[in-house]
Scaffold this active site. Structure first.
Site, PDB file in Angstrom:
ATOM      1  N   HIS A 134      -1.375  -8.296  10.951  1.00 19.39           N
ATOM      2  CA  HIS A 134      -1.597  -6.862  10.842  1.00 19.39           C
ATOM      3  C   HIS A 134      -0.181  -6.323  11.713  1.00 19.39           C
ATOM      4  CE1 HIS A 134      -6.226  -7.110  11.119  1.00 19.39           C
ATOM      5  NE2 HIS A 134      -5.742  -7.481   9.767  1.00 19.39           N
TER       6      HIS A 134
ATOM      7  N   GLU B 112      10.724  -4.836  -5.695  1.00 25.78           N
ATOM      8  CA  GLU B 112       9.893  -5.708  -4.927  1.00 25.78           C
ATOM      9  C   GLU B 112      10.589  -7.345  -4.824  1.00 25.78           C
ATOM     10  OE1 GLU B 112       6.908  -5.927  -3.112  1.00 25.78           O
ATOM     11  OE2 GLU B 112       7.601  -7.995  -2.947  1.00 25.78           O
TER      12      GLU B 112
ATOM     13  N   VAL C  45      16.373  -5.739  -1.868  1.00 23.78           N
ATOM     14  CA  VAL C  45      17.231  -4.600  -1.284  1.00 23.78           C
ATOM     15  C   VAL C  45      17.888  -5.103  -0.124  1.00 23.78           C
ATOM     16  CG1 VAL C  45      17.479  -2.408  -0.359  1.00 23.78           C
ATOM     17  CG2 VAL C  45      15.847  -2.720  -2.422  1.00 23.78           C
TER      18      VAL C  45
ATOM     19  N   GLY D 177       0.728  -7.037   0.566  1.00 15.27           N
ATOM     20  CA  GLY D 177      -0.308  -7.603   1.367  1.00 15.27           C
ATOM     21  C   GLY D 177      -1.748  -7.653   0.608  1.00 15.27           C
TER      22      GLY D 177
ATOM     23  N   GLU E 248     -13.916  -9.346  13.732  1.00 11.25           N
ATOM     24  CA  GLU E 248     -14.450  -9.562  12.291  1.00 11.25           C
ATOM     25  C   GLU E 248     -15.164 -10.985  12.418  1.00 11.25           C
ATOM     26  OE1 GLU E 248     -10.872  -9.310   9.770  1.00 11.25           O
ATOM     27  OE2 GLU E 248     -11.778 -11.129   8.568  1.00 11.25           O
TER      28      GLU E 248
ATOM     29  N   ASN F 169      -9.094  -3.091  10.961  1.00 13.32           N
ATOM     30  CA  ASN F 169      -8.085  -3.694   9.884  1.00 13.32           C
ATOM     31  C   ASN F 169      -7.555  -2.476   9.196  1.00 13.32           C
ATOM     32  OD1 ASN F 169     -10.984  -4.731  10.118  1.00 13.32           O
ATOM     33  ND2 ASN F 169      -9.913  -6.509   9.342  1.00 13.32           N
TER      34      ASN F 169
ATOM     35  N   TYR G  14       0.838  -1.281   0.222  1.00 11.54           N
ATOM     36  CA  TYR G  14      -0.149  -0.169   0.116  1.00 11.54           C
ATOM     37  C   TYR G  14       0.856   1.163  -0.161  1.00 11.54           C
ATOM     38  CZ  TYR G  14      -3.904  -3.140   0.687  1.00 11.54           C
ATOM     39  OH  TYR G  14      -4.577  -4.026   0.644  1.00 11.54           O
TER      40      TYR G  14
ATOM     41  N   GLY H  68      -7.776  -9.995   3.235  1.00  9.92           N
ATOM     42  CA  GLY H  68      -9.599 -10.372   2.955  1.00  9.92           C
ATOM     43  C   GLY H  68     -10.099  -8.996   2.287  1.00  9.92           C
TER      44      GLY H  68
HETATM   45  P1  FAE Z   1       2.956  -4.536   2.456  1.00  6.75           P
HETATM   46  O1  FAE Z   1       1.638  -4.871   1.888  1.00  6.75           O
HETATM   47  O2  FAE Z   1       3.378  -5.913   3.542  1.00  6.75           O
HETATM   48  O3  FAE Z   1       4.085  -4.638   1.295  1.00  6.75           O
HETATM   49  C1  FAE Z   1       5.349  -4.843   1.440  1.00  6.75           C
HETATM   50  C2  FAE Z   1       6.167  -5.234   0.311  1.00  6.75           C
HETATM   51  O4  FAE Z   1       7.584  -5.075   0.544  1.00  6.75           O
HETATM   52  C3  FAE Z   1       5.908  -6.601   0.247  1.00  6.75           C
HETATM   53  O5  FAE Z   1       5.395  -6.999  -1.099  1.00  6.75           O
HETATM   54  C4  FAE Z   1       7.108  -7.329   0.267  1.00  6.75           C
HETATM   55  O6  FAE Z   1       7.580  -8.484  -0.332  1.00  6.75           O
HETATM   56  C5  FAE Z   1       8.187  -6.072   0.076  1.00  6.75           C
HETATM   57  N1  FAE Z   1       9.331  -6.114   0.616  1.00  6.75           N
HETATM   58  C6  FAE Z   1       9.884  -6.376   1.759  1.00  6.75           C
HETATM   59  N2  FAE Z   1      11.211  -6.458   2.055  1.00  6.75           N
HETATM   60  C7  FAE Z   1      11.828  -6.196   0.720  1.00  6.75           C
HETATM   61  C8  FAE Z   1      13.021  -5.922   0.560  1.00  6.75           C
HETATM   62  N3  FAE Z   1      14.121  -6.251   1.165  1.00  6.75           N
HETATM   63  N4  FAE Z   1      13.444  -5.723  -0.855  1.00  6.75           N
HETATM   64  C9  FAE Z   1      12.416  -5.741  -2.048  1.00  6.75           C
HETATM   65  N5  FAE Z   1      10.822  -5.653  -1.376  1.00  6.75           N
HETATM   66  C10 FAE Z   1      10.705  -5.929  -0.318  1.00  6.75           C
HETATM   67  O7  FAE Z   1       3.213  -3.381   3.448  1.00  6.75           O
HETATM   68  N6  FAE Z   1      -5.828  -5.642   6.274  1.00  6.75           N
HETATM   69  C11 FAE Z   1      -6.797  -4.826   6.119  1.00  6.75           C
HETATM   70  O8  FAE Z   1      -7.047  -3.578   6.216  1.00  6.75           O
HETATM   71  N7  FAE Z   1      -7.873  -5.679   5.761  1.00  6.75           N
HETATM   72  C12 FAE Z   1      -7.982  -6.916   5.679  1.00  6.75           C
HETATM   73  O9  FAE Z   1      -9.085  -7.851   5.286  1.00  6.75           O
HETATM   74  C13 FAE Z   1      -6.647  -7.699   5.825  1.00  6.75           C
HETATM   75  N8  FAE Z   1      -6.470  -9.015   5.862  1.00  6.75           N
HETATM   76  C14 FAE Z   1      -5.555  -9.676   5.928  1.00  6.75           C
HETATM   77  C15 FAE Z   1      -5.203 -10.946   5.642  1.00  6.75           C
HETATM   78  C16 FAE Z   1      -4.084 -11.629   5.860  1.00  6.75           C
HETATM   79  C17 FAE Z   1      -3.924 -13.222   5.557  1.00  6.75           C
HETATM   80  C18 FAE Z   1      -2.817 -11.022   5.811  1.00  6.75           C
HETATM   81  C19 FAE Z   1      -1.504 -11.401   5.593  1.00  6.75           C
HETATM   82  C20 FAE Z   1      -2.761  -9.350   5.793  1.00  6.75           C
HETATM   83  C21 FAE Z   1      -4.138  -8.854   6.221  1.00  6.75           C
HETATM   84  N9  FAE Z   1      -4.474  -7.446   6.231  1.00  6.75           N
HETATM   85  C22 FAE Z   1      -5.533  -6.869   6.018  1.00  6.75           C
HETATM   86  C23 FAE Z   1      -3.016  -6.590   6.510  1.00  6.75           C
HETATM   87  C24 FAE Z   1      -2.719  -5.842   5.215  1.00  6.75           C
HETATM   88  O10 FAE Z   1      -2.582  -6.624   4.258  1.00  6.75           O
HETATM   89  C25 FAE Z   1      -1.375  -5.134   5.707  1.00  6.75           C
HETATM   90  O11 FAE Z   1      -1.540  -4.174   6.586  1.00  6.75           O
HETATM   91  C26 FAE Z   1      -1.117  -4.259   4.422  1.00  6.75           C
HETATM   92  O12 FAE Z   1      -0.459  -4.855   3.337  1.00  6.75           O
HETATM   93  C27 FAE Z   1       0.611  -3.461   4.751  1.00  6.75           C
HETATM   94  O13 FAE Z   1       0.940  -2.514   3.934  1.00  6.75           O
HETATM   95  P2  FAE Z   1       2.181  -1.955   3.853  1.00  6.75           P
HETATM   96  O14 FAE Z   1       2.330  -1.051   2.648  1.00  6.75           O
HETATM   97  O15 FAE Z   1       2.673  -1.635   5.058  1.00  6.75           O
END
Ligand code: FAE
Length: 554
Positions: free
Chosen positions: A495, A92, A301, A166, A410, A533, A72, A171
């Site tokens: 989360h 990525e 990275v 994520g 939830e 969430n 995000y 969900g």
């Molecule tokens: P994120 O989306 O985790 O993206 C970080 C990216 O950085 C990833 O693609 C990594 O592969 C990449 N990365 C990491 N280290 C490196 C590196 N060294 N070099 C290159 N790339 C790298 O971060 N949240 C909701 O609000 N509603 C929901 O319904 C919900 N359901 C969920 C269900 C599951 C099973 C999971 C796992 C999470 C859920 N979440 C939900 C949480 C939400 O997906 C999470 O808070 C966000 O994705 C976090 O966003 P960020 O941008 O912080």
């Protein structure tokens, strides 16, 4: 400034896993998807041919802006910088998820995980480890799959891996916190600007909508949620509908049998092949359509340090689908935006500070990490209260006991394909415990000092809801979902939040203290809890911060 990119073929080596044809093709999402996405974001795309996907960052490049991670925070940053005229390179570590496997599907089903499902594990690690007391995990080939179950000593942190982060596995619950709770979530941020400008902008960009409640009342696929409502209300708890990014018309068409079933066939945890609007259908194609963005999948990275001539030297590895390093690249970036997620960004920054690459990062880096109070449980219903063999994998509602009991639960699906008579819940609680990341010189890794016992406040808060419901209904907790005779799923979080807290590790807009031109843009800015969430808040905060950064730094 010269922009150096490579195009065409993949830098990754031959793939070891038994899958057909993952090739690093162009990151093409289809003209329709691109135009739809760009319209959501409020601009007009020209055509898919304008998408510059397929070019990856070149070794030795000098670039204006480099973003670590495509979740995000990274996606918002890429789009808004590009719209402001900046050339952007997104790095990525996960795959681009644009090519079907031999079953014709890009993503595996939740009920039958395969090589695509887990990030570099040889055995699955399902959040619900057991069913009817029996373990359900199984061996899988090691592969750069979509869901990372990252294990620290006291907690398993689930995260998405791939272009879209994520958003690929979650969900889709798209919840804006209640305004009265916002002061505790981000105390240094003006709520007026969030609720008047940035939450609406985030919700529009993500394509957030509400389920058609008349349809929800009648479809067999939400019987489980209606049972959840009945039980909540009979115990006097507010039951609230929650928006989502799923395309509800697509879900209705799934029920009608006019499109392939996706949410209604249990697709979610390991990716969704149907109506879920992940970032790969919203922010990212809009960013690519500017012509100023490249995305380099399977690039990880590994280091960031000041460059002698200004800017930052960024080192990275390319990896194949077994996780083997196939090459290294070094580039220089004027500005680096950390958006690797709460765990990813925290681990990188703590390591860079403590190994001397970025020694001026302050002592706040790595602190304030929380699990959003996550805890799971199931309840065993009576035989006259079936929850349905057919369940949509997309949650639509929750039980709000935040003010009185410190928990928002939830009402989650349990799409096993058979009648289980189970109600299943993921609770977000006010658990006050916070953990810290630290660099371990002996292992060269970054540890997190969370302890499993720190979930006890979360369990107590969740019990404020479910003890009462069980008492009213004359029911009991399920003990067969997380082990044998184990009620609480207290070993995990979906989360992760914190580790580079806004206005502490960074200024009030994500600029890392100690360095000009380094920024944090993701969930690590948020101090451990969002009361609901988190991804709408992560998106809205990124929208707010990048506005300020574009105004003053670009
Ligand atoms: P994120 O989306 O985790 O993206 C970080 C990216 O950085 C990833 O693609 C990594 O592969 C990449 N990365 C990491 N280290 C490196 C590196 N060294 N070099 C290159 N790339 C790298 O971060 N949240 C909701 O609000 N509603 C929901 O319904 C919900 N359901 C969920 C269900 C599951 C099973 C999971 C796992 C999470 C859920 N979440 C939900 C949480 C939400 O997906 C999470 O808070 C966000 O994705 C976090 O966003 P960020 O941008 O912080």
């Amino acid at each position: 400034m010269s922009e150096n990119v490579e195009s065409g073929t993949t830098p990754v080596a031959a793939e070891a896993a038994p899958q057909s044809g993952f090739s690093r093709r162009r990151f093409v999402l289809g003209t329709g998807a691109a135009i739809g996405a760009a319209t959501l974001i409020g601009r007009t795309a020209t055509s898919a041919a304008a998408l510059p996907g397929g070019t990856v960052i070149g070794d030795g490049a000098r670039v204006q802006a480099l973003i670590v991670g495509s979740g995000y925070g990274g996606s918002v940053t890429a789009l808004r910088l590009a719209q402001a005229g900046v050339n952007v390179h997104v790095i990525e570590q996960g795959m681009s998820w644009d090519t079907p496997g031999s079953d014709g599907k890009i993503f595996a089903n939740t009920t039958s995980p395969d090589y695509r499902s887990y990030w570099l594990r040889t055995r699955t690690k399902a959040p619900l480890s057991n069913f009817l007391g029996f373990p359900i995990d199984k061996d899988v080939p090691k592969y750069t799959g979509i869901l990372d179950a990252e294990e620290f000593s006291g907690i398993t942190v689930y995260q998405g891996r791939g272009v879209g982060g994520g958003s690929l596995v979650n969900g889709g619950m798209a919840v804006t916190p209640k305004r009265e709770n916002f002061g505790a979530i981000l105390p240094s941020v003006n709520p007026d600007e969030m609720y008047n400008t940035y939450y609406p902008r985030a919700n529009a960009g993500l394509g957030v909508t509400n389920v058609d409640q008349r349809w929800w009342e009648s479809t067999q696929y939400y019987q489980f949620a209606r049972v959840g409502r009945k039980h909540a209300q009979r115990s006097g708890f507010p039951f609230v509908f929650v928006p989502n990014v799923y395309d509800w018309d697509y879900m209705k068409a799934e029920e009608a049998g006019t499109v392939p079933k996706s949410a209604l066939a249990a697709e979610i945890l390991y990716g969704n092949n149907g109506g879920k609007k992940s970032l790969a259908k919203t922010y990212l194609p809009a960013a690519l359509a500017t012509g100023r963005v490249t995305i380099s999948p399977q690039h990880r990275v590994t280091n960031v340090a000041p460059a002698s001539g200004g800017g930052y030297t960024v080192s990275m590895e390319t990896i194949d689908t077994s996780g083997n390093v196939t090459g290294v690249k070094t580039v220089v970036a004027d500005k680096v935006f950390f958006a690797a997620g709460s765990v990813g960004t925290s681990k990188l920054l703590v390591k860079f500070r403590d190994t001397g690459s970025l020694p001026n990062l302050n002592g706040e880096v790595g602190t304030g990490w929380g699990d959003n109070g996550n805890v799971m449980c199931g309840r065993a219903n009576h035989m006259w209260d079936p929850t349905g063999a057919k369940q949509s994998s997309i949650p639509t509602a929750g039980i709000d006991n935040w003010a009185a009991g410190g928990a928002f639960a939830e009402v989650a699906p349990l799409p096993t394909g058979i009648e289980t008579y189970a109600s299943f819940y993921l609770s977000i609680t006010k658990n006050p415990n916070r953990a810290q990341f630290s660099y371990n010189a002996a292992t060269g890794k970054v540890d997190l000092n969370w302890q499993t016992a720190w979930k006890q406040p979360a369990i107590d808060m969740a019990k404020s809801i479910f003890d009462r419901i069980n008492s009213t209904e004359g029911t009991i907790y399920r003990t067969d979902l997380f082990g044998t005779y184990k009620i609480w799923g207290d070993h995990l979080t979906y989360h992760p939040l914190g580790g580079a807290i806004l206005n502490k590790a960074t200024d009030n807009y994500g600029r890392l203290k100690g360095y000009n031109g380094l920024y944090v843009m993701d969930g690590s800015l948020i101090p451990g809890n969002t009361s609901v969430n988190p991804f709408v808040t992560i998106t809205a905060l990124a929208e707010r911060n990048i506005d300020n950064i574009i105004t003053y730094d670009v």
